[in-house]
Design an enzyme around this catalytic site. Sequence first.
Site, PDB file in Angstrom:
ATOM      1  CG  HIS A 183      17.631  16.538 -19.144  1.00 51.66           C
ATOM      2  ND1 HIS A 183      17.573  15.192 -18.855  1.00 51.66           N
ATOM      3  CD2 HIS A 183      18.913  16.906 -18.873  1.00 51.66           C
ATOM      4  CE1 HIS A 183      18.754  14.770 -18.424  1.00 51.66           C
ATOM      5  NE2 HIS A 183      19.590  15.807 -18.429  1.00 51.66           N
TER       6      HIS A 183
ATOM      7  N   GLY B 298      26.521  12.033 -16.513  1.00 53.04           N
ATOM      8  CA  GLY B 298      26.056  10.781 -15.922  1.00 53.04           C
ATOM      9  C   GLY B 298      26.144   9.649 -16.926  1.00 53.04           C
TER      10      GLY B 298
END
Length: 321
Positions: free
Chosen positions: A284, A84
């Site tokens: 994450h 991203g």
Amino acid sequence: MNAYDIPQRPADVWLPIDPAEIDDLPDAAEHGLVYRVWDGEEEFPGDPADCEFYVVPYMKGADVALRPVPEMTSLRVVQTLTAGVDDVRDAVPHGVRLCNARGVHEASTAELALTLVLASLRGIPGFVDGQRQEEWRSGFYPALADRSVLIVGYGSIGAAIEDRLTPFECARVARVARSARTTERGDVHAFTELPRLLTEADVVILSMPLTDDTAGMVDSAFLGRMKDGALLVNVARGPVVDTKALLAEVGSGRLRAALDVTDPEPLPAGHPLWHAPNTLITPHVGGSSSAFLPRAKRLIARQVSRFAAGEALDNVVAGPR
């Protein structure tokens, strides 16, 4: 993509990895390049104004990654090492190519997505707690076999997730992306079909990019359409999910969740998500595995080689093509 001119003067290339550790980088002298190593340290390795190709330090945060950008007046390419680019997109100057790390994170993120699915369904967190408590928690637990899975966001990571679901004898795997298309595996449905598809899925895996359209997409209406007892897995970005709405659903016991990303992130101490029932959280780590570095080095070598040769770059998501 259209090729662009080969640099006529030495071009500074900022790398977060020592170039001596990256195989197949173009020879600096032969191609008119100057390699400078910067992985987010306080001191810059050279004058940012001379940097033409900037590889963003990985997992150092947007504040660090963007600190030299305003001074990079010769900048032509920004290469992220993330799938991203939401953290940096708005700060990249107009006319500069922004490239993502497609091909770097698919294997690792897909592995974690499958890990979260299996761990949640088979009750692994409860077994770990039982081991600590010296409790033998036998019984029947849900399997992935014969379940219906919905992948929301069917780019390269979504496809890699399906690759890993294939041996598990799922009853069905449905795919959703921004626009409908057909793949070798079957139809990819448009986001507009989500209301119907959500009601049919036992497991919903989020792997879409964070954009203006996807921020907050998983709201109370989205969650409300999911089946009772369904599992939501998020390996996308935290802000695609409305945290308050999710807390209400897992708190009631109607849904389960497995989250590699959260909103806020990092999740602060005392946040209710930490102790929400039916919720598994990882910090994450979808992309940060042993699979990352070799793939990141290959991407850097390929992109810098194309830049030095005046060839079109891969993975351009913004800027001139």
